[in-house]
Structures are given as C-alpha cells and as structure tokens.
Write a protein that holds these residues in place. Sequence first.
Motif, mmCIF file in Angstrom:
data_model
loop_
_atom_site.group_PDB
_atom_site.id
_atom_site.type_symbol
_atom_site.label_atom_id
_atom_site.label_comp_id
_atom_site.label_asym_id
_atom_site.label_seq_id
_atom_site.Cartn_x
_atom_site.Cartn_y
_atom_site.Cartn_z
ATOM 1 N N UNK A 78 -4.498 4.624 4.356
ATOM 2 C CA UNK A 78 -5.649 4.269 3.520
ATOM 3 C C UNK A 78 -6.391 3.065 4.085
ATOM 4 N N UNK A 79 -5.638 2.055 4.504
ATOM 5 C CA UNK A 79 -6.251 0.812 5.004
ATOM 6 C C UNK A 79 -7.004 1.064 6.303
ATOM 7 N N UNK A 80 -6.412 1.850 7.201
ATOM 8 C CA UNK A 80 -7.035 2.125 8.498
ATOM 9 C C UNK A 80 -8.266 3.018 8.341
ATOM 10 N N UNK A 81 -8.181 4.043 7.480
ATOM 11 C CA UNK A 81 -9.284 4.990 7.321
ATOM 12 C C UNK A 81 -10.473 4.409 6.579
ATOM 13 N N UNK A 82 -10.202 3.512 5.615
ATOM 14 C CA UNK A 82 -11.285 2.884 4.849
ATOM 15 C C UNK A 82 -12.249 3.911 4.247
ATOM 16 N N UNK A 83 -11.684 4.942 3.609
ATOM 17 C CA UNK A 83 -12.486 5.952 2.925
ATOM 18 C C UNK A 83 -12.065 6.029 1.461
ATOM 19 N N UNK A 84 -12.944 6.580 0.661
ATOM 20 C CA UNK A 84 -12.672 6.694 -0.778
ATOM 21 C C UNK A 84 -11.821 7.929 -1.064
ATOM 22 N N UNK A 85 -10.618 7.954 -0.477
ATOM 23 C CA UNK A 85 -9.697 9.046 -0.780
ATOM 24 C C UNK A 85 -9.291 8.960 -2.249
ATOM 25 N N UNK A 86 -9.306 10.075 -2.964
ATOM 26 C CA UNK A 86 -8.949 10.047 -4.383
ATOM 27 C C UNK A 86 -7.527 9.535 -4.625
ATOM 28 N N UNK A 87 -7.413 8.486 -5.412
ATOM 29 C CA UNK A 87 -6.131 7.917 -5.839
ATOM 30 C C UNK A 87 -6.136 7.834 -7.354
ATOM 31 N N UNK A 88 -5.013 8.143 -7.971
ATOM 32 C CA UNK A 88 -4.953 8.054 -9.430
ATOM 33 C C UNK A 88 -4.852 6.598 -9.867
ATOM 34 N N UNK A 89 -5.065 6.375 -11.144
ATOM 35 C CA UNK A 89 -5.109 5.021 -11.710
ATOM 36 C C UNK A 89 -3.769 4.295 -11.650
ATOM 37 N N UNK A 90 -2.730 4.976 -11.221
ATOM 38 C CA UNK A 90 -1.402 4.363 -11.150
ATOM 39 C C UNK A 90 -1.244 3.488 -9.912
ATOM 40 N N UNK A 91 -2.243 3.541 -9.021
ATOM 41 C CA UNK A 91 -2.234 2.733 -7.790
ATOM 42 C C UNK A 91 -3.211 1.572 -7.937
ATOM 43 N N UNK A 92 -2.779 0.428 -7.452
ATOM 44 C CA UNK A 92 -3.657 -0.746 -7.340
ATOM 45 C C UNK A 92 -3.462 -1.299 -5.939
ATOM 46 N N UNK A 93 -4.468 -1.126 -5.098
ATOM 47 C CA UNK A 93 -4.371 -1.548 -3.707
ATOM 48 C C UNK A 93 -5.557 -2.450 -3.375
ATOM 49 N N UNK A 94 -5.265 -3.683 -3.029
ATOM 50 C CA UNK A 94 -6.301 -4.664 -2.696
ATOM 51 C C UNK A 94 -6.077 -5.158 -1.269
ATOM 52 N N UNK A 95 -7.101 -4.974 -0.429
ATOM 53 C CA UNK A 95 -7.039 -5.428 0.957
ATOM 54 C C UNK A 95 -7.665 -6.811 1.052
ATOM 55 N N UNK A 96 -6.976 -7.720 1.732
ATOM 56 C CA UNK A 96 -7.482 -9.084 1.907
ATOM 57 C C UNK A 96 -7.241 -9.505 3.350
ATOM 58 N N UNK A 97 -8.278 -9.379 4.178
ATOM 59 C CA UNK A 97 -8.175 -9.662 5.610
ATOM 60 C C UNK A 97 -7.059 -8.834 6.232
ATOM 61 N N UNK A 98 -6.009 -9.473 6.751
ATOM 62 C CA UNK A 98 -4.917 -8.755 7.414
ATOM 63 C C UNK A 98 -3.744 -8.468 6.484
ATOM 64 N N UNK A 99 -3.890 -8.728 5.226
ATOM 65 C CA UNK A 99 -2.808 -8.482 4.274
ATOM 66 C C UNK A 99 -3.304 -7.599 3.134
ATOM 67 N N UNK A 100 -2.384 -7.158 2.307
ATOM 68 C CA UNK A 100 -2.777 -6.346 1.156
ATOM 69 C C UNK A 100 -1.791 -6.532 0.022
ATOM 70 N N UNK A 101 -2.270 -6.232 -1.166
ATOM 71 C CA UNK A 101 -1.435 -6.269 -2.357
ATOM 72 C C UNK A 101 -1.350 -4.861 -2.923
ATOM 73 N N UNK A 102 -0.135 -4.399 -3.174
ATOM 74 C CA UNK A 102 0.069 -3.047 -3.672
ATOM 75 C C UNK A 102 0.892 -3.071 -4.951
ATOM 76 N N UNK A 103 0.384 -2.377 -5.946
ATOM 77 C CA UNK A 103 1.134 -2.166 -7.183
ATOM 78 C C UNK A 103 1.134 -0.678 -7.497
ATOM 79 N N UNK A 104 2.293 -0.158 -7.859
ATOM 80 C CA UNK A 104 2.424 1.227 -8.310
ATOM 81 C C UNK A 104 2.953 1.186 -9.727
ATOM 82 N N UNK A 105 2.137 1.648 -10.653
ATOM 83 C CA UNK A 105 2.467 1.532 -12.078
ATOM 84 C C UNK A 105 2.782 0.079 -12.449
#
Length: 248
Positions: free
Chosen positions: A155-182
């Motif tokens: 997801x991070x490399x492709x940078x496209x709006x691939x459909x993800x359900x509301x159970x995912x929270x993915x925030x990209x911040x420069x070279x790092x990211x924050x991921x929450x599942x449910x």
Amino acid sequence: MKKLLFFSCLLIFLSCKQEKKSLVKITAKTIGVDSTLQSNKEIENVVAPFREKMIASINTVISYTDKDLVRTDGELESSLGNLMADLSYERGNPVFNKLSGKNIDFAMFNYGGIRAGIPAGKVTNKHAFELMPFENSLVVVELTPEKINELINYLIVNKKAHPLSKHIKLIINNDSYELLINNKPLDDTRNYYVITSDYLQSGGDKMDFFKNPVNLFKLDYKVRTAIIDYFKSKDTLTSNLDGRFKKM
C-alpha cells in the motif's frame, strides 16, 4: 479371350479408383449486417419476452445516493473504494463466521477493480454490474503478521486508493507509518483474516502476499451479488473519506 477379360477388369478397377483431392482456392464474400436485413419473426417472438424481462431487471431501482460515488475523490482512499470494502466486510463476515466460527479482521481490494462510478440519484442493478462486471468471488485468507507487513508495504509503495475497510487505520509519515487494525497495533503473535476477491488472492495486481495463505476460505459469494444485496438493504448509500489511509 483371357487377355481381353484381364484388360477389361483392369479398366473397370482404374475407373473406380478415387483421385486424391487437394485445396486449390478459397473464396469468401462479405455479408453486410445493417438495418435492411429483416429479422426472423418467429425468433423475435421467442426472444422478445426474455429481452424485455432482462431490461426491466437491469433497470430496477435498488437504492439511492445523494452524491456521486467515485474512486477518484481522494488521494489514498475514495468514497466508492471505502463503500466497496465496507460492504464486502458487512456481507461476507456473517458467511465466514458461520463457516469458521471466526470474524474477518478487514477487507482489501484493488483500485483497478472498480470499473465505474455511481452517479447521484437512483441506483439500479445496472450500476452494480458496471461497478463489478467480472465474475469474481469473495474469499477470506488467513495471513501471518509477516504477510500483513507485506500488504502494508504494498500500500505504501503503490500510493493508490486501494479499497480498505474501516477496520484499518494507516497513516504514512515520511519514512515511518502508524498502523491500527480494529484500533489495535499489529499483533505479532496472531494471524489475521482478510476478505478479498479470488482474483487478487491468486496474485492479481501483483498482490502476491495473498498467495499461499495459512488457510483459504471460499465463501461461494460473488462480489457483484454482495454489492447488489448490500444496495438492496440500504435506502440510501452513504460513504465518506474518513482518513483510514492517509499521509501526514
């Protein structure tokens, strides 16, 4: 006399011998199909009722939306992508739960799989067929934490709006990211259940992380059928950009 009889038999044999035939020339002609050709009335009488029934069915109103639902109204998410992922989870999870006794963690599909938008106004069966013209089916894959990391990196490399359900929270911040599942960080001690299509599970759109899962559950449920079932269950379709996948 004997010689005469012999030559007579020989002539009869040679006259009966089949000659080997070979293709010498191929000819063809074009038959124009236009309004001047008359339809067969008997065939037309048989086909007409089925055609009328099909047209009536495809134009049947099954829901409504007060705004255009498209895949291009956000950078890393879209109103239509969010809707498609969420409805697939909602329709697929009861089937999966009955099959396995477990629940799906989230849904993911591909940006290119959304083939048409839904304009504001009445929503018909035609819109569902245009949105999903393929005969893809819903499947659930059991993925290890390592495979989930591959999915997130994709997801991070492709940078496209691939459909993800509301159970995912993915925030990209420069070279790092924050991921929450449910609403929880990735748990390295457990596997995750992801609903997607059989096309993507086989590696379509280079989503190789779906291949060779720990377990594969086939729901025997067409994606298009799930879309239609969901649309029929809602008086009005609503979907918004909620920041489930974004960059700071």
